[in-house]
Design an enzyme around this catalytic site. Sequence first.
Site, PDB file in Angstrom:
ATOM      1  N   ASP A  19       0.870  -1.334  -0.069  1.00 13.37           N
ATOM      2  CA  ASP A  19      -0.144   0.104   0.012  1.00 13.37           C
ATOM      3  C   ASP A  19       0.830   1.044  -0.105  1.00 13.37           C
ATOM      4  O   ASP A  19       2.105   1.246   0.574  1.00 13.37           O
ATOM      5  CB  ASP A  19      -0.823  -0.025   1.087  1.00 13.37           C
ATOM      6  N   ASN A  21      -6.781  -5.428  -4.798  1.00 12.06           N
ATOM      7  CA  ASN A  21      -7.858  -4.382  -4.162  1.00 12.06           C
ATOM      8  C   ASN A  21      -7.488  -3.161  -4.253  1.00 12.06           C
ATOM      9  O   ASN A  21      -8.609  -2.249  -4.126  1.00 12.06           O
ATOM     10  CB  ASN A  21      -7.956  -4.946  -2.670  1.00 12.06           C
ATOM     11  N   THR A  40     -16.793   2.135   4.045  1.00  9.18           N
ATOM     12  CA  THR A  40     -15.285   2.263   4.298  1.00  9.18           C
ATOM     13  C   THR A  40     -14.942   3.740   4.362  1.00  9.18           C
ATOM     14  O   THR A  40     -15.657   4.423   3.996  1.00  9.18           O
ATOM     15  CB  THR A  40     -14.335   1.484   3.183  1.00  9.18           C
ATOM     16  N   TYR A  59     -15.262   5.434 -13.109  1.00  5.91           N
ATOM     17  CA  TYR A  59     -14.885   4.485 -12.163  1.00  5.91           C
ATOM     18  C   TYR A  59     -15.827   3.187 -12.828  1.00  5.91           C
ATOM     19  O   TYR A  59     -15.123   2.054 -12.786  1.00  5.91           O
ATOM     20  CB  TYR A  59     -15.855   4.815 -10.999  1.00  5.91           C
ATOM     21  N   LYS A 113     -13.935  -0.782 -13.444  1.00  7.75           N
ATOM     22  CA  LYS A 113     -14.478  -1.753 -13.058  1.00  7.75           C
ATOM     23  C   LYS A 113     -14.982  -2.932 -13.914  1.00  7.75           C
ATOM     24  O   LYS A 113     -15.084  -4.179 -13.783  1.00  7.75           O
ATOM     25  CB  LYS A 113     -15.474  -1.569 -11.755  1.00  7.75           C
ATOM     26  N   ASP A 115       3.354   1.221  -4.814  1.00  4.86           N
ATOM     27  CA  ASP A 115       2.456   1.856  -5.505  1.00  4.86           C
ATOM     28  C   ASP A 115       1.911   1.030  -6.871  1.00  4.86           C
ATOM     29  O   ASP A 115       2.917   0.702  -7.526  1.00  4.86           O
ATOM     30  CB  ASP A 115       3.020   3.289  -6.112  1.00  4.86           C
ATOM     31  N   VAL A 116       0.815   0.563  -6.970  1.00  5.12           N
ATOM     32  CA  VAL A 116       0.356  -0.196  -8.201  1.00  5.12           C
ATOM     33  C   VAL A 116       0.533   0.424  -9.329  1.00  5.12           C
ATOM     34  O   VAL A 116       0.469  -0.160 -10.545  1.00  5.12           O
ATOM     35  CB  VAL A 116      -0.919  -0.579  -7.941  1.00  5.12           C
TER      36      VAL A 116
HETATM   37  P1  NAD Z   1      -9.988   2.747   0.727  1.00  2.00           P
HETATM   38  O1  NAD Z   1      -9.628   4.089   0.023  1.00  2.00           O
HETATM   39  O2  NAD Z   1     -10.641   2.570   2.242  1.00  2.00           O
HETATM   40  O3  NAD Z   1      -8.811   1.834   0.760  1.00  2.00           O
HETATM   41  C1  NAD Z   1      -7.949   1.803  -0.411  1.00  2.00           C
HETATM   42  C2  NAD Z   1      -6.636   1.571   0.019  1.00  2.00           C
HETATM   43  O4  NAD Z   1      -5.925   1.515  -1.267  1.00  2.00           O
HETATM   44  C3  NAD Z   1      -5.934   2.652   0.678  1.00  2.00           C
HETATM   45  O5  NAD Z   1      -5.036   2.174   1.559  1.00  2.00           O
HETATM   46  C4  NAD Z   1      -5.083   3.334  -0.128  1.00  2.00           C
HETATM   47  O6  NAD Z   1      -3.780   3.775   0.314  1.00  2.00           O
HETATM   48  C5  NAD Z   1      -4.660   2.224  -1.289  1.00  2.00           C
HETATM   49  N1  NAD Z   1      -3.963   2.671  -2.648  1.00  2.00           N
HETATM   50  C6  NAD Z   1      -4.879   3.551  -3.389  1.00  2.00           C
HETATM   51  N2  NAD Z   1      -3.964   3.849  -4.263  1.00  2.00           N
HETATM   52  C7  NAD Z   1      -2.999   3.066  -4.461  1.00  2.00           C
HETATM   53  C8  NAD Z   1      -1.782   2.736  -5.231  1.00  2.00           C
HETATM   54  N3  NAD Z   1      -1.662   3.659  -6.399  1.00  2.00           N
HETATM   55  N4  NAD Z   1      -0.938   1.770  -4.795  1.00  2.00           N
HETATM   56  C9  NAD Z   1      -1.158   1.110  -3.609  1.00  2.00           C
HETATM   57  N5  NAD Z   1      -2.292   1.313  -2.951  1.00  2.00           N
HETATM   58  C10 NAD Z   1      -2.957   2.170  -3.275  1.00  2.00           C
HETATM   59  O7  NAD Z   1     -11.033   2.030  -0.175  1.00  2.00           O
HETATM   60  P2  NAD Z   1     -12.101   0.760  -0.171  1.00  2.00           P
HETATM   61  O8  NAD Z   1     -13.444   1.277  -0.015  1.00  2.00           O
HETATM   62  O9  NAD Z   1     -11.524  -0.092   0.716  1.00  2.00           O
HETATM   63  O10 NAD Z   1     -11.873   0.211  -1.522  1.00  2.00           O
HETATM   64  C11 NAD Z   1     -10.825  -0.896  -1.855  1.00  2.00           C
HETATM   65  C12 NAD Z   1     -11.242  -1.462  -3.224  1.00  2.00           C
HETATM   66  O11 NAD Z   1     -12.679  -1.690  -3.237  1.00  2.00           O
HETATM   67  C13 NAD Z   1     -11.124  -0.523  -4.340  1.00  2.00           C
HETATM   68  O12 NAD Z   1     -10.862  -1.405  -5.367  1.00  2.00           O
HETATM   69  C14 NAD Z   1     -12.469  -0.054  -4.807  1.00  2.00           C
HETATM   70  O13 NAD Z   1     -12.571   0.242  -6.041  1.00  2.00           O
HETATM   71  C15 NAD Z   1     -13.288  -1.386  -4.487  1.00  2.00           C
HETATM   72  N6  NAD Z   1     -14.760  -1.152  -3.977  1.00  2.00           N
HETATM   73  C16 NAD Z   1     -15.174  -0.324  -3.068  1.00  2.00           C
HETATM   74  C17 NAD Z   1     -16.689  -0.246  -2.703  1.00  2.00           C
HETATM   75  C18 NAD Z   1     -17.094   0.683  -1.548  1.00  2.00           C
HETATM   76  O14 NAD Z   1     -18.322   0.890  -1.669  1.00  2.00           O
HETATM   77  N7  NAD Z   1     -16.261   1.185  -0.665  1.00  2.00           N
HETATM   78  C19 NAD Z   1     -17.629  -0.659  -3.610  1.00  2.00           C
HETATM   79  C20 NAD Z   1     -17.013  -1.420  -4.671  1.00  2.00           C
HETATM   80  C21 NAD Z   1     -15.790  -1.801  -4.872  1.00  2.00           C
END
Ligand code: NAD
Length: 261
Positions: A48, A91, A191, A156, A160, A64-65
């Site tokens: 992360d 993720n 979240t 977005y 996805k 960093d992805v």
């Molecule tokens: P979040 O923002 O709470 O956590 C995301 C994490 O990814 C953070 O720790 C951030 O530092 C890390 N991150 C961001 N860019 C990065 C990079 N370039 N390299 C490495 N790490 C990086 O978000 P979340 O809600 O836990 O979402 C996680 C995943 O779930 C995402 O792919 C999101 O699209 C997906 N998602 C979320 C929801 C929702 O409603 N929260 C719904 C569907 C899908």
Amino acid sequence: MIDSSAGLAFTVPAFTGLVAVVTGGGSGIGAAVTASLRAQGALVGVLDLNPGAPADGLLPVVADVADRESLTSAMAAVALTYGGIDILINNAGISAVGGIDANDDEEWHRVLDVNVVGMARATSAALPYLRRSPAAAIVNISSIAATAGLVQRALYSASKGAVHALTLATAADLVGDGIRVNCVAPGTVDTPWVERLLARTGDPAGERARLEGRQPTGRLVTAEEVAGAVTYLASPASAATTGMSLAVDGGMSGLRPPPRG
Ligand code: NAD
């Protein structure tokens, strides 16, 4: 798994002896997945931008992805520390709000680079290790936005939708290598991400109520509920499942119940 070799039956956690990598494991869904895999015996590399503190069986690695080099060295660090990589949870992702004309080219490239190319980079970097695993599995985090038309989510949703397609194509490419690839498609999950989105609206409480009302269960999904689905798809218990998308969306993708109240 039950081991009764010592005369006493006891349960061996499903992930004992397995090593997992969770991208974006420092927050929200990724943190819940990390906790779930760890609780079931996996050693976990947390990749992360902000991976958090080290703990027993947890290796935080700043990565960093959007940067291939950073992922290559992060995967090598996990494999060196824990002896290999069996499971990859793709993720890490970022949000984008607005209709098709709301974001400029730079933002389109930035979001697709993290949400889609980031998964391709992380998967490529993990593959040499996954190919050596007897229990290799990849789980990508997709979204209800991949298959349902949601308002104000053009970029977005495109990202996805690509994750969904990438999951199927990668599953087909890797099935011969014994590597399973599935995705989980959450609805709106409670979240820090959603908190940030709500804070940017003029009416956070009203917007939260709208998001809750969108899901037939009448509430947001929890990160732990998503982690449960991810854990199942990552585990040897789902060894016959590949190329699938598992919805964890409070019924949003399939149900048409009458309005509440
Ligand atoms: P979040 O923002 O709470 O956590 C995301 C994490 O990814 C953070 O720790 C951030 O530092 C890390 N991150 C961001 N860019 C990065 C990079 N370039 N390299 C490495 N790490 C990086 O978000 P979340 O809600 O836990 O979402 C996680 C995943 O779930 C995402 O792919 C999101 O699209 C997906 N998602 C979320 C929801 C929702 O409603 N929260 C719904 C569907 C899908």
